[in-house]
Design a protein around this motif. Structure first.
Motif, short mmCIF file in Angstrom:
data_model
loop_
_atom_site.label_atom_id
_atom_site.label_comp_id
_atom_site.label_asym_id
_atom_site.label_seq_id
_atom_site.Cartn_x
_atom_site.Cartn_y
_atom_site.Cartn_z
N HIS A 110 13.04 49.16 28.04
CA HIS A 110 12.29 49.39 26.82
C HIS A 110 10.83 49.03 27.10
N ASN A 137 12.95 53.74 27.37
CA ASN A 137 12.98 53.91 25.92
C ASN A 137 11.60 53.58 25.38
N PHE A 141 8.35 51.46 17.05
CA PHE A 141 8.87 50.85 15.82
C PHE A 141 8.28 49.46 15.56
N TRP A 189 13.78 56.99 20.11
CA TRP A 189 14.35 56.68 18.80
C TRP A 189 13.18 56.35 17.88
N GLU A 229 17.36 60.43 19.55
CA GLU A 229 18.39 59.62 18.87
C GLU A 229 18.18 59.65 17.36
N LYS A 231 19.34 58.29 13.31
CA LYS A 231 19.85 57.10 12.62
C LYS A 231 19.69 57.29 11.11
N ASP A 264 24.38 57.42 18.96
CA ASP A 264 24.60 55.98 18.98
C ASP A 264 25.71 55.71 17.98
N HIS A 291 25.04 55.91 23.10
CA HIS A 291 24.86 54.47 22.99
C HIS A 291 26.15 53.88 22.40
N ASP A 299 24.34 49.89 11.81
CA ASP A 299 23.85 49.56 13.16
C ASP A 299 24.15 48.10 13.49
N ASP A 338 24.44 49.88 23.76
CA ASP A 338 23.28 49.46 22.97
C ASP A 338 23.79 48.44 21.96
C1 RM4 Z 1 17.62 51.20 17.47
C2 RM4 Z 1 18.21 52.25 18.36
C3 RM4 Z 1 17.57 52.32 19.71
C4 RM4 Z 1 17.30 50.95 20.28
C5 RM4 Z 1 16.60 50.08 19.28
C6 RM4 Z 1 16.34 48.71 19.85
O1 RM4 Z 1 18.45 50.97 16.36
O2 RM4 Z 1 19.58 52.06 18.49
O3 RM4 Z 1 18.39 53.02 20.61
O4 RM4 Z 1 16.48 51.14 21.40
O5 RM4 Z 1 17.41 49.98 18.13
#
Ligand code: RM4
Ligand code: MN
Ligand code: MN
Length: 439
Positions: A110, A137, A141, A189, A229, A231, A264, A291, A299, A338
């Motif tokens: 990361h 990655n 965020f 992501w 990815e 979510k 994921d 993931h 999550d 993950d």
């Molecule tokens: C997110 C997602 C990403 C991960 C981050 C830390 O929810 O799953 O894949 O890199 O978290």
């Protein structure tokens, strides 16, 4: 000499191949007994046991660099000590896991948590540990200290072009770091979304995101893959720009052949039929990455297979089925764990996850596919379900242990880890208070 200094400065090999053999010794008798029983049953069903063991042994799942330390919730964090303080330490930890289970030979990085500094030394260390970097990655965020513009209201989707540009450049930088270490995958992501109705224009936010991703894709080497990815919620709770597989898929379609969807397991609303999503994406040839984690509600990032082993098996059933079907033109899937560990020792949690993944995979390999296809075609509902259950209820633990043993790993990786007092040693070397970068 350089190598020698490097391995002294960082965590020395705590469990050697030789030591693993010694630790296996007292377990061998029982293991052989259980294995011969399992193998005999499978032989009677016409299964080629050694071919099955080879398939299990070949399966590899990458470890994320951010899962080696203690995670936390927004309420608290309870670090257990001895966490890896540098990328070198993280490589050493994954090397240790892989020596024990021979099934986790890659690391996901990361950026900016894992910016490589001494590239030559890192490469040497990776070779020494038999590891590769599978994916980088990006992280838009969080705001970093030295970052001029804020992602508070989004990154690749932002209304302000300068902020979008900053996020695009960050992703391009990630690719450059990845190239230095021979990675070939960029995982994106996005935390972009909105907390309140009216906050964000859905269509425009989507379009800006698509354009930004296309710009990153343009800068990506042609032999790289971009994984997108999705979510459904978190960190935003009203809407996310990429909330579901359909959105990821549409973005991939618009961007290019080397853009793929990443699933994921924790990024679905409760009771979503994830195995069906996997089947759909395989059908479209757009399943690029996975993931693994365990999820009750969202999550949760718990140990893979801890709460829903049957679901994990059904997912692997789709993956195996897709791999065997010549009509499926899906590229190889990048598998990664993950997870985040608040309760368990992170390394034990990862060993457990890998074990559960291999178990689900081995069971999926045992499904009688010809019989299942036959039952499906003739709408024999009960038989189709029983065929799956038959494979799921088979005790494959001796087979998984044997596959790992044949590759030089530990018959019981967690027992070996505990027997050697690895955590205590790590605390002695790195201190009680050392904290890993990550979440
Ligand atoms: C997110 C997602 C990403 C991960 C981050 C830390 O929810 O799953 O894949 O890199 O978290
Ligand atoms: Mn993820
Ligand atoms: Mn997640």
């Amino acid at each position: 000499m350089g190598l020698f200094l490097l391995s002294c400065r960082h965590t020395p090999r705590m469990i050697t191949d030789q030591r693993i053999q010694e630790l296996n010794q007292p377990l061998l008798n029982d293991h052989q007994f259980r294995l011969s029983y399992a193998a005999e049953l499978l032989n009677r069903q016409g299964v080629n046991v050694q071919a099955l063991l080879n398939q299990i042994a070949a399966f590899q799942v990458a470890i994320p660099s951010w899962a080696l330390g203690t995670g936390g919730t927004r309420f608290g964090r309870y670090p257990g000590g001895g966490e890896p303080g540098s990328l070198e330490d993280k490589i050493a930890d994954v090397g240790l896991l892989n020596r024990l289970n021979r099934s986790s030979n890659a690391i996901s990085l990361h950026i900016p948590w894992d910016i490589p500094k001494d590239v030559a030394a890192l490469k040497q260390l990776l070779t020494q540990e038999g590891l590769t970097i599978d994916s980088v990655n990006s992280n838009t965020f969080q705001d970093q200290k030295e970052q001029p513009l804020s992602y508070k209201f989004g990154s690749l989707c932002h209304t302000d072009e300068a902020i979008r540009e900053q996020a695009i450049q960050h992703n391009i930088e990630c690719i450059q770091y990845g190239r230095q270490l021979d990675a070939q995958t960029l995982t994106v992501w996005l935390a972009d979304g909105a907390n309140f109705p009216g906050q964000q224009h859905f269509r425009r936010a989507y379009q800006r995101t698509a354009d930004s991703l296309a710009a990153i894709y343009e800068a990506m080497p042609t032999d790289w893959t971009m994984l997108i990815e999705y979510k459904p919620y978190e960190p935003f709770f009203y809407s996310m720009v990429i909330p579901d597989w359909g959105t990821s898929y549409s973005l991939c379609q618009a961007i290019g052949q080397n853009a793929q969807v990443l699933v994921d397991l924790g990024h679905h609303l409760p009771n979503t039929n994830i195995e069906q999503i996997v089947g759909r994406l395989l059908h479209f040839g757009r399943l690029g990455g996975f993931h693994f984690n365990g999820s009750m509600y969202g999550d949760d990032d718990l140990t893979t297979g801890s709460t829903k082993p049957f679901q994990l098996f059904l997912i692997f059933n789709e993956l195996v089925d897709g791999a065997l079907d010549g009509a499926v033109k899906n590229p190889p899937v990048a598998y990664m764990i993950d997870a985040s560990h608040n309760t368990k020792d992170p390394l034990e949690d990862l060993l457990q996850s890998v074990q559960n993944i291999l178990t689900a995979y081995a069971k999926a390999l045992l499904v009688d596919r010809a019989a299942l296809a036959d039952a499906q075609e003739s709408n024999d509902v009960v038989r189709a379900e029983e065929i799956l259950k038959d494979a799921f209820l088979t005790d494959v633990r001796p087979l998984v242990a044997e596959a790992i043993r044949q590759s030089g790993g530990a018959l019981d990786p967690i027992a070996a880890y505990r027997r050697e007092g690895v955590r205590t040693q790590l605390i002695q070397q790195r201190g009680k208070l050392s904290l890993a970068t990550g979440l």
